[in-house]
Design a protein around this motif. Structure first.
Motif, short mmCIF file in Angstrom:
data_model
loop_
_atom_site.label_atom_id
_atom_site.label_comp_id
_atom_site.label_asym_id
_atom_site.label_seq_id
_atom_site.Cartn_x
_atom_site.Cartn_y
_atom_site.Cartn_z
N ASP A 175 7.85 -6.72 -17.42
CA ASP A 175 7.74 -8.17 -17.56
C ASP A 175 8.42 -8.91 -16.42
OD1 ASP A 175 6.39 -7.93 -20.00
OD2 ASP A 175 8.28 -7.75 -21.11
N LYS A 176 8.80 -8.17 -15.38
CA LYS A 176 9.56 -8.76 -14.29
C LYS A 176 8.70 -8.97 -13.06
CE LYS A 176 13.32 -7.68 -11.07
NZ LYS A 176 14.26 -6.63 -10.61
N ILE A 177 8.82 -10.16 -12.45
CA ILE A 177 8.17 -10.40 -11.17
C ILE A 177 8.92 -9.61 -10.11
CG2 ILE A 177 7.57 -12.12 -9.44
CD1 ILE A 177 7.37 -14.18 -11.65
N GLU A 178 8.22 -8.72 -9.44
CA GLU A 178 8.85 -7.77 -8.54
C GLU A 178 8.64 -8.15 -7.07
OE1 GLU A 178 11.22 -5.70 -7.58
OE2 GLU A 178 10.79 -4.52 -9.38
N GLU A 179 9.57 -7.73 -6.24
CA GLU A 179 9.42 -7.87 -4.79
C GLU A 179 8.95 -6.54 -4.22
OE1 GLU A 179 12.74 -9.52 -2.70
OE2 GLU A 179 13.32 -10.80 -4.39
N PHE A 180 8.08 -6.63 -3.22
CA PHE A 180 7.53 -5.43 -2.58
C PHE A 180 7.68 -5.54 -1.07
CE2 PHE A 180 5.42 -5.73 -6.64
CZ PHE A 180 5.27 -4.42 -7.06
N ARG A 181 7.83 -4.39 -0.44
CA ARG A 181 7.81 -4.34 1.02
C ARG A 181 6.80 -3.30 1.46
NH1 ARG A 181 10.75 -0.28 3.90
NH2 ARG A 181 11.60 1.31 2.51
N LEU A 182 6.21 -3.53 2.61
CA LEU A 182 5.28 -2.56 3.18
C LEU A 182 6.09 -1.37 3.68
CD1 LEU A 182 2.29 -2.02 4.04
CD2 LEU A 182 2.90 -3.03 6.26
N VAL A 183 5.83 -0.18 3.13
CA VAL A 183 6.65 0.98 3.47
C VAL A 183 5.91 1.96 4.37
CG1 VAL A 183 6.02 2.37 1.45
CG2 VAL A 183 8.26 2.68 2.51
N GLY A 184 4.57 1.95 4.34
CA GLY A 184 3.81 2.90 5.16
C GLY A 184 2.40 3.03 4.63
N MET A 185 1.87 4.25 4.66
CA MET A 185 0.52 4.48 4.16
C MET A 185 0.37 5.90 3.64
SD MET A 185 -1.87 4.89 7.58
CE MET A 185 -2.09 3.13 7.69
N ASP A 186 -0.62 6.08 2.80
CA ASP A 186 -0.99 7.39 2.28
C ASP A 186 -2.50 7.52 2.36
OD1 ASP A 186 -0.67 9.93 0.77
OD2 ASP A 186 -1.73 8.81 -0.79
N HIS A 187 -2.99 8.59 2.99
CA HIS A 187 -4.42 8.75 3.23
C HIS A 187 -5.00 7.49 3.88
CE1 HIS A 187 -3.77 12.08 0.40
NE2 HIS A 187 -4.82 12.64 0.97
N PHE A 188 -4.26 6.96 4.83
CA PHE A 188 -4.63 5.80 5.64
C PHE A 188 -4.66 4.50 4.85
CE2 PHE A 188 -6.52 9.36 8.06
CZ PHE A 188 -5.91 9.14 9.28
N ASN A 189 -4.18 4.50 3.62
CA ASN A 189 -4.15 3.27 2.83
C ASN A 189 -2.73 2.73 2.75
OD1 ASN A 189 -4.10 2.11 -0.42
ND2 ASN A 189 -5.55 1.30 1.05
N ALA A 190 -2.60 1.42 2.93
CA ALA A 190 -1.28 0.78 2.92
C ALA A 190 -0.55 1.08 1.62
CB ALA A 190 -1.44 -0.73 3.10
#
Length: 395
Positions: free
Chosen positions: A176-191
């Motif tokens: 139920d929490k609004i979360e913060e995200f950061r771009l960390v990398g990719m897997d199988h060319f997907n962000a």
């Protein structure tokens, strides 16, 4: 000799850790084809423990080797290896990380059509939440990878992966929490994004947590549509449009050719031939069945009648060569078959009614009827087939 070997072993451990920490989650040669996400996550989570072990391993040998008299050659080797490790540490922690290459906008400015400076032919990701419409130009969100907004009172996370050509919108909620995200990398060319609270890694193409404490969970999503701003505003004249952040002028300029498929880079460039890894396709899912439609073929045909998992489909590409739609051909229990009528209009064979490029019947027995939209995405073939391994191809 044992002291030198111990030192070299420690340097190799430290250097390999820094490289591995980034290698498996960035588009480096051979890094994205194998199933290495669990190992990559383990390295990421334990890198400080490995570093401490490595530093302890080289601490005493470094002191002994540098303190030894008349060992100029060995001292030079030791200092050179320490310098190499220092360079590797800097590059793989401050230059090669995804979050150091792509930044979120410092401010999110949304303007109405009268005030907006975005050209009508720009391709956008369109979103409607609780009756409020928004348009996000791919040129901007493609660079940022993530843009946060509030639409219709709901927090939204607009994401885009330029290597897969996938635009997705999620509720950034974990529990139920609004979360913060950061771009960390990719897997199988997907962000791939990392949430701040648990450190889990989330796949951009479908919002699935693929590593970490929340592995197997999914972010709730919104249905978004990709089309030109002109087409979007015809449907939603009250829409607000994301404006450029002046901080990122150069980055936006480098992204300008991307939406038209004119980028020449290996990772984000388009292959104009059909059924190549970097060919554009439109992907459709129905009742656990998936199918890819070659973009070049859709452009040529303009109108494509098909069926997937019992659902009669109509695929249409507009005259702007960017806007596309997928609809259900079943209207009031009758399956219709369509042919091109004129520019951006088509006619059904059963009643002779004419339909416009928004799936609305404008003339004939079915005037006023509207075709039901089927969710569909435009992306690179390699992306669609990687994440839909059982997909078929429309040939």
């Amino acid at each position: 000799m044992k002291t030198m070997l111990l030192f070299i072993l420690g340097i190799l451990l430290l250097t390999a850790t820094e490289i591995a920490k980034v290698y498996f989650i960035m588009p480096m040669p051979g890094s994205q084809e194998a199933e290495t996400i669990d190992f990559a996550y383990w390295i990421h989570q334990n890198s400080w423990f490995i570093r401490i072990a490595g530093w302890l391993l080289i601490a005493y040998p470094t002191y002994r080797l540098l303190a030894a008299p008349k060992r100029v050659g060995r001292k030079t080797v030791v200092l050179a290896l320490l310098a190499v490790y220092g360079v590797v540490f800097y590059l793989f922690n401050f230059r090669f990380l995804a979050e150091k290459m792509f930044y979120q906008p410092k401010e999110t400015v949304m303007l109405d059509l009268k005030a907006s400076k975005i050209p009508a032919d720009k391709v956008v990701l369109g979103l409607v939440v609780n009756g409020q419409a928004r348009a996000y130009p791919i040129q901007f969100i493609g660079y940022h990878h993530q843009v946060r907004d509030t639409v219709g009172g709901e927090p939204v996370m607009i994401t885009y992966c330029t290597v897969c050509r996938t635009g997705r919108v999620f509720r950034p909620l974990v529990g139920d929490k609004i979360e913060e995200f950061r771009l960390v990398g990719m897997d199988h060319f997907n962000a791939m994004f990392e949430d701040k609270t648990t450190g889990s890694w989330w796949r951009q193409v479908n919002g699935e947590a693929i590593a970490g404490p929340l592995k197997g969970q999914y972010l709730p999503g919104f249905q978004a549509e990709q089309m030109t701003l002109q087409a979007w505003t015809e449907l939603h004249p009250e829409t607000l449009v994301l404006q450029p952040d002046s901080t990122f002028k150069e980055q936006y300029a480098s992204m300008e050719p991307y939406e038209k498929g004119k980028v020449k880079r290996k990772l984000t460039g388009r292959d104009s031939l059909s059924w190549k890894p970097k060919s554009w396709v439109v992907g459709v899912e129905r009742n656990q069945a998936a199918r890819a439609y070659d973009w070049s073929q859709l452009l040529k045909q303009k109108i494509t009648n098909d069926s997937l998992a019992g659902t009669p489909l109509l695929l249409m590409v507009a005259s702007d060569s960017a806007t596309f739609h997928v609809w259900n051909r079943n209207v009031n229990g009758q399956v219709l078959h369509f042919t091109v009528d004129s520019t951006d209009s088509f006619r059904d064979r059963e009643t002779g009614s004419v339909w416009n490029r928004h799936g609305v019947c404008t003339e004939g027995l079915l005037k006023g009827k509207k075709l039901a939209r089927i969710p569909a995405t435009q992306e690179y073939l390699h992306s669609w087939e990687t994440f839909h391994p059982a997909t078929t191809r429309y040939l």
